[in-house]
Write a protein that holds these residues in place. Structure first.
Motif, mmCIF file in Angstrom:
data_model
loop_
_atom_site.group_PDB
_atom_site.id
_atom_site.type_symbol
_atom_site.label_atom_id
_atom_site.label_comp_id
_atom_site.label_asym_id
_atom_site.label_seq_id
_atom_site.Cartn_x
_atom_site.Cartn_y
_atom_site.Cartn_z
ATOM 1 N N ASN A 139 0.826 -1.211 0.000
ATOM 2 C CA ASN A 139 0.000 0.000 0.000
ATOM 3 C C ASN A 139 0.857 1.257 0.000
ATOM 4 O O ASN A 139 0.548 2.246 -0.683
ATOM 5 N N ALA A 140 1.956 1.205 0.762
ATOM 6 C CA ALA A 140 2.834 2.381 0.857
ATOM 7 C C ALA A 140 3.466 2.703 -0.495
ATOM 8 O O ALA A 140 3.583 3.878 -0.870
ATOM 9 N N MET A 141 3.875 1.658 -1.239
ATOM 10 C CA MET A 141 4.492 1.900 -2.550
ATOM 11 C C MET A 141 3.496 2.567 -3.497
ATOM 12 O O MET A 141 3.836 3.467 -4.270
ATOM 13 N N GLY A 142 2.239 2.138 -3.434
ATOM 14 C CA GLY A 142 1.210 2.745 -4.274
ATOM 15 C C GLY A 142 1.034 4.217 -3.959
ATOM 16 O O GLY A 142 0.876 5.052 -4.863
ATOM 17 N N ILE A 187 10.258 2.113 1.883
ATOM 18 C CA ILE A 187 10.977 1.251 0.940
ATOM 19 C C ILE A 187 11.929 0.322 1.695
ATOM 20 O O ILE A 187 12.042 -0.867 1.379
ATOM 21 N N TYR A 188 12.598 0.879 2.696
ATOM 22 C CA TYR A 188 13.502 0.060 3.519
ATOM 23 C C TYR A 188 12.749 -1.111 4.149
ATOM 24 O O TYR A 188 13.238 -2.250 4.140
ATOM 25 N N MET A 189 11.561 -0.849 4.673
ATOM 26 C CA MET A 189 10.788 -1.920 5.303
ATOM 27 C C MET A 189 10.332 -2.959 4.279
ATOM 28 O O MET A 189 10.290 -4.153 4.577
ATOM 29 N N ALA A 190 10.005 -2.515 3.071
ATOM 30 C CA ALA A 190 9.643 -3.469 2.012
ATOM 31 C C ALA A 190 10.802 -4.409 1.729
ATOM 32 O O ALA A 190 10.616 -5.622 1.526
ATOM 33 N N GLY A 191 12.018 -3.871 1.730
ATOM 34 C CA GLY A 191 13.191 -4.712 1.519
ATOM 35 C C GLY A 191 13.458 -5.633 2.682
ATOM 36 O O GLY A 191 13.762 -6.824 2.497
ATOM 37 N N GLU A 192 13.363 -5.116 3.894
ATOM 38 C CA GLU A 192 13.614 -5.936 5.080
ATOM 39 C C GLU A 192 12.628 -7.100 5.178
ATOM 40 O O GLU A 192 12.984 -8.201 5.602
ATOM 41 N N LEU A 193 11.383 -6.854 4.783
ATOM 42 C CA LEU A 193 10.344 -7.892 4.840
ATOM 43 C C LEU A 193 10.326 -8.768 3.592
ATOM 44 O O LEU A 193 9.552 -9.711 3.513
ATOM 45 N N ARG A 194 11.187 -8.426 2.603
ATOM 46 C CA ARG A 194 11.236 -9.181 1.336
ATOM 47 C C ARG A 194 9.841 -9.279 0.717
ATOM 48 O O ARG A 194 9.381 -10.354 0.319
ATOM 49 N N THR A 195 9.139 -8.164 0.656
ATOM 50 C CA THR A 195 7.757 -8.144 0.170
ATOM 51 C C THR A 195 7.742 -8.151 -1.350
ATOM 52 O O THR A 195 7.856 -7.110 -1.997
ATOM 53 N N GLU A 196 7.579 -9.329 -1.934
ATOM 54 C CA GLU A 196 7.697 -9.473 -3.385
ATOM 55 C C GLU A 196 6.592 -8.735 -4.130
ATOM 56 O O GLU A 196 6.781 -8.299 -5.269
ATOM 57 N N SER A 197 5.448 -8.554 -3.498
ATOM 58 C CA SER A 197 4.338 -7.870 -4.168
ATOM 59 C C SER A 197 4.651 -6.404 -4.451
ATOM 60 O O SER A 197 3.951 -5.760 -5.236
ATOM 61 N N THR A 198 5.697 -5.862 -3.822
ATOM 62 C CA THR A 198 6.052 -4.455 -4.056
ATOM 63 C C THR A 198 6.948 -4.279 -5.285
ATOM 64 O O THR A 198 7.223 -3.143 -5.684
ATOM 65 N N VAL A 199 7.396 -5.376 -5.895
ATOM 66 C CA VAL A 199 8.386 -5.281 -6.979
ATOM 67 C C VAL A 199 7.915 -4.397 -8.139
ATOM 68 O O VAL A 199 8.663 -3.509 -8.582
ATOM 69 N N PRO A 200 6.695 -4.581 -8.672
ATOM 70 C CA PRO A 200 6.289 -3.726 -9.795
ATOM 71 C C PRO A 200 6.346 -2.230 -9.475
ATOM 72 O O PRO A 200 6.803 -1.430 -10.299
#
Length: 378
Positions: free
Chosen positions: A172-175, A191-204
């Protein structure tokens, strides 16, 4: 054998070009473990020959540090005052809980103000932590401060460690970040948290941000998150935009740091798709960072046809890759002699007193921006 198992022993190589190459491969790759620190400290203790302006110690500030590492650094802080600043820098990579455990030993070096902030985390509830992070971000919108960024990441790790950040939140944050015309400082932490959590859905969305954003702080954080996620999807999406002349330094570096066959093959394809010498040089260097045997003819061709020496010391990367792959290449001795000659010429041109501040492409920029030299004043 993992890639780390292949590259880690090179940190204690008595060949300075191989050692330098090993450090450059590990930096930003997120491959190193807390045990890697001890291998690097072994190299420092042995006073191995080096092409660094000093011994290896100032160039390993990215290595992770666990409790055993903190204990080792405390011991060195007490006995090696000359290199105190480098040991303190490494402590930035230790978890907050470990630093708090050793507060009495470390407060004289890290400061009472720093520890007051760390201790305040335990007194904060979920809302308090979010407000703390927002306050840091608001200050960063006005003034760039690497120390504040590190503190903000500690707050982010506290949120993650308590299980407050759920998997859907980074997406949601990336959107939301895409709706801005610029990257707000709070976005760096999201963005840092997306990387730390390895959230693959944020890739696009991370790919869209990589293409859109032009601030080095944002591009560094986006690249780091994509490297941490490191899946085949990341490789596929990055390959699509990799030779964009505006972001190729970042996109190719992502493919260099993701150690997978898919990333290696993507780089091979990309080299064939461009005739830009700077981009080709960067790709060839990335393939050397993969220790790619398949890419040896490609790199040889690049060396023969000429390469962009500002983008990479391709000759050294090729040499180190051959050594680490244990390939008895007919030109190996000649390449090493060429590297030694270039290094000697540099030292003669810049005597030791001046040479002390020689900056590597991946080192912090001497202008004090907090960015890497290759992405700043270089």
């Amino acid at each position: 054998m993992t890639f780390l198992n292949r590259i880690e022993p090179a940190l204690v190589s008595d060949d300075p070009f191989v050692q330098h190459f090993a450090v450059s491969i590990l930096q930003d790759s997120h491959l190193a473990t807390p045990k890697t620190l001890f291998k690097a400290l072994e190299a420092y203790d042995r006073k191995l020959p080096t092409i660094f302006p000093e011994l290896i110690l100032p160039h390993i500030g990215f290595l992770p540090v666990d409790e055993e590492g903190v204990q080792e650094l405390i011991s060195r802080l007490k006995t090696d005052n000359e290199n105190k600043e480098w040991f303190v820098n490494l402590l930035d990579n230790a978890d907050t809980s470990v630093l708090l455990q050793y507060e009495s030993d470390l407060a004289p070096y890290l400061g009472r103000k720093f520890y007051k902030e760390l201790n305040s985390f335990s007194e904060m509830d979920e809302e308090g932590l979010f407000l703390k992070l927002a306050g840091i971000a608001n200050n960063l919108d006005n003034t760039y401060d690497p120390t504040a960024i590190q503190m903000g990441k500690r707050v982010a790790n506290e949120l993650i460690g308590r299980g407050i950040i759920e998997d859907w939140e980074p997406e949601n944050a990336m959107g939301e970040l895409l709706s801005y015309s610029f990257m707000p400082s709070i976005g760096l932490f999201q963005i840092y948290m997306a990387g730390e959590l390895r959230t693959e859905s944020t890739v696009p969305d991370l790919i869209k941000l990589l293409v859109r954003d032009d601030s080095d702080e944002a591009l560094e954080e986006i690249s780091s998150a994509l490297i941490k996620i490191g899946t085949d999807e990341v490789v596929r999406e990055v390959e699509k935009i990799a030779i964009d002349e505006n972001i190729f330094i970042y996109s190719i570096d992502i493919l260099a740091k993701i150690k997978s066959k898919e990333a290696e093959q993507a780089l091979m394809r990309l080299w064939q798709k461009t005739d830009d010498i700077s981009i080709q040089t960067t790709i060839a260097d990335a393939l050397c960072q993969h220790l790619s045997v398949e890419a040896i003819p490609l790199v040889e061709h690049q060396l023969e046809e000429g390469y962009d020496m500002i983008m990479a010391d391709l000759e050294m990367s090729f040499y180190a890759s051959l050594v680490l792959n244990k390939i008895d290449h007919p030109g190996l001795h000649h390449i090493k002699m060429s590297l030694i000659e270039k290094e000697d010429q540099f030292r003669q041109t810049f005597p030791p007193a001046e040479n002390e501040n020689k900056v590597g492409r991946n080192d912090p920029c001497p202008c004090g921006s907090g960015k890497k030299y290759k992405k700043c004043c270089l």
